[in-house]
Design a protein around this motif. Structure first.
Motif, mmCIF file in Angstrom:
data_model
loop_
_atom_site.group_PDB
_atom_site.id
_atom_site.type_symbol
_atom_site.label_atom_id
_atom_site.label_comp_id
_atom_site.label_asym_id
_atom_site.label_seq_id
_atom_site.Cartn_x
_atom_site.Cartn_y
_atom_site.Cartn_z
ATOM 1 N N GLY A 124 4.371 -3.545 -6.588
ATOM 2 C CA GLY A 124 3.287 -2.674 -7.060
ATOM 3 C C GLY A 124 3.823 -1.309 -7.458
ATOM 4 N N GLY B 204 0.802 -1.226 0.000
ATOM 5 C CA GLY B 204 0.000 0.000 0.000
ATOM 6 C C GLY B 204 0.832 1.272 0.000
ATOM 7 N N THR B 205 2.157 1.143 -0.068
ATOM 8 C CA THR B 205 3.002 2.345 -0.027
ATOM 9 C C THR B 205 2.704 3.279 -1.194
ATOM 10 O OG1 THR B 205 4.786 1.274 1.207
ATOM 11 C CG2 THR B 205 5.401 3.167 -0.141
ATOM 12 N N GLN B 206 2.420 2.711 -2.381
ATOM 13 C CA GLN B 206 2.153 3.590 -3.535
ATOM 14 C C GLN B 206 0.908 4.449 -3.297
ATOM 15 O OE1 GLN B 206 0.791 1.934 -7.294
ATOM 16 N NE2 GLN B 206 0.808 -0.102 -6.415
ATOM 17 N N VAL B 207 -0.058 3.921 -2.573
ATOM 18 C CA VAL B 207 -1.253 4.719 -2.282
ATOM 19 C C VAL B 207 -0.905 5.810 -1.261
ATOM 20 C CG1 VAL B 207 -3.616 4.677 -1.420
ATOM 21 C CG2 VAL B 207 -2.774 2.787 -2.819
ATOM 22 N N THR C 234 3.657 0.258 -11.202
ATOM 23 C CA THR C 234 3.014 1.548 -11.448
ATOM 24 C C THR C 234 3.963 2.507 -12.162
ATOM 25 O OG1 THR C 234 1.481 1.275 -9.623
ATOM 26 C CG2 THR C 234 1.949 3.536 -10.297
ATOM 27 N N ARG D 253 0.681 8.604 -2.965
ATOM 28 C CA ARG D 253 -0.302 9.466 -3.628
ATOM 29 C C ARG D 253 -0.951 10.405 -2.608
ATOM 30 N NH1 ARG D 253 -1.470 8.076 -8.929
ATOM 31 N NH2 ARG D 253 -0.815 5.983 -9.514
ATOM 32 N N ARG D 254 -1.261 9.838 -1.437
ATOM 33 C CA ARG D 254 -1.862 10.697 -0.399
ATOM 34 C C ARG D 254 -0.901 11.826 -0.026
ATOM 35 N NH1 ARG D 254 -3.944 5.579 2.075
ATOM 36 N NH2 ARG D 254 -6.160 5.546 1.549
#
Lengths: 307, 307
Positions: free
Chosen positions: A73, A40-43, A77, A46-47
């Motif tokens: 991931g 979930g680091t890519q999300v 991306t 983005r945050r």
């Protein structure tokens, strides 16, 4: 001169709705490096409104899932985003096969080169440098091979003291670069003019140390001495010291002891066991030893700077 | 009798702050199966308040990252939660090495057995059944080997028509199970009493078809004919039909055409290209062909039931 550390995730074990595994984005004078990359680091990036394209260096402490499951991931991306510049990944031996095997099965053809820098040595060494920073590994003591990372600003060129220089007509413009780099000037008479006379004093470079999963390790102190900012895991409180040792982790008191002995500027805690719903027990324990200790906050940017 | 489909993620490509890659949790009469598992699926399962321990069967359509990158994290979390019962994973050939290589590098010792069922055949077959459901693969036409899945309720035992049975004193209690299973009864005279006389009519089992990434594929119609609920990807609108074909995807119109020809109960769309900020163009296009088409909603539970 500034270092900005964005806390992308600071919990242990598994990602949850409001809790993210270890990941940090470090900005050293606009050089961006990603440290650890849980799922979930890519999300989270983005945050944090991070610019993915500026991340060309990733440092992974060890191959436990909560520090690395988000890497594939992120790599994918970057590919979908059309990345061209090479991506450098530093991490334990095995990380190359770990990633390449996933790319093979997903039949991914990367649009950019991935350069793996696999680490297996057990001492602290300079593992990366460019014109803005230097990175050293910090050998840690976990259940599997694990490194922290020490990031130091590269010393900038010194500022010239033009008034002082003008007292020596023999010094020409073409000599300035050597003076900026800190060299003394030798007059034709053989007299040496110390650099300090010809330039202004320079501030110490800023530095950050990331000490991921580790047992209490006294010899960290020498490696991280005087860093401006220290992240050191604090998985347990001191009543669980035996469990901390057994699982390869530290107590809050132990992390604070390292911070105190190394005389760091500020200590950021993290990697908390899921058993703590209220982290003040850990904060209080650490602050008794080292008052400049702070709990991380989700997506907080911790800044260290000098004017 | 009911099927509940929880939409955990319905977008293509990369996870974002408010957008999750493909994952669905299907509840067929309290048998829970997970279908596809993009990055962050375990967090979506928590948001959906799903019981992780009830998930013992996972079906992965293909090995593109947006359908599988969350699987290793889910497996690891199940281990940390102390799972004991075996986990069955169905997916393309290669999925076993894809997962085992990650477990090897992370030095994970699973507390439970993982049973891999690797698929490589190109026709539709029964690949799993238990006392509650049957699962068939649905061969799809994507850039890499890809299956959808057809899930059917197992027919339940029929209800006895006791009044009718009492007209035949020869029928004993020990015969009831055969009647419930649908067998006719043969009297000692040789006369056959049709099962329909002795039991009540049975409702058709419910069924769900998941058609992940695929080009328009006419022969899906025969496989999914009459399903109560269909998920079919709708990555593009029809103006981008050539791009859909090239990238191995379908337009909204094509998905609706499949739904119409197969005479399904309801069509759920998904796997939208990131270019669409407003999905009504896709919904309108599909509804012109098949009015019972619906956009998915994050964490929505789509229910199909019969009383």
């Amino acid at each position: 001169m500034s270092i900005q550390l964005t806390i992308l995730g600071y919990n242990s074990a598994t990602p949850k709705v409001d809790s993210h595994p270890t990941a940090q984005l470090l900005n050293v004078n606009e050089r961006f490096i990603l440290i650890d990359c849980g799922e979930g680091t890519q999300v989270q990036l983005r945050r944090a409104r991070a610019k993915f394209s500026k991340i060309n260096h990733i440092f992974i402490s060890h191959l436990h899932g909560d520090h690395v499951f988000g890497l594939i991931g992120f790599i994918s991306t970057m590919q979908l985003m059309g990345k061209i510049t090479p991506l450098n990944i530093f991490g334990p031996e095995g990380i190359k096969d770990f990633i390449l095997n996933q790319l093979k099965h997903t039949q991914s053809k990367c649009s950019y080169e991935i350069i793996f820098h696999e680490l297996s040595h057990k001492d602290s060494r300079l593992i990366f440098e460019d014109n803005k920073l230097e990175v050293y590994n910090i050998p840690l003591d976990h259940r599997i091979y694990c490194n922290g990372y020490l990031v130091k600003e590269k010393p900038r060129l010194k500022n010239l003291n033009i008034e002082a220089i003008q007292a020596y007509p023999e010094i020409e413009t073409c000599d300035y670069f050597n003076l900026k780099k800190g060299k003394d000037f030798v007059l034709s008479s053989g007299e040496i003019i110390p650099n300090d006379v010809l330039t202004f004093p320079q501030e110490e470079p800023l530095s950050y140390a990331f000490c991921s999963d580790t047992r209490y390790k006294e010899d960290l102190v020498d490696i991280i001495k005087g860093v401006d900012l220290l992240y050191h895991e604090t998985t347990f409180d001191k009543s669980l010291g035996d469990l901390a040792y057994k699982t390869g982790h530290s107590t809050a008191e132990q992390a604070a002891t390292i911070a105190k002995k190394a005389n760091v500027g500020k200590l950021i805690m993290g990697h908390f066991s899921n058993r703590y719903t209220d982290l003040t027990i850990l904060l209080d324990e650490a602050r008794k030893v080292f008052p400049k200790t702070y709990l991380p906050k989700n997506l907080e940017i911790v800044e260290v700077k000098r004017n």
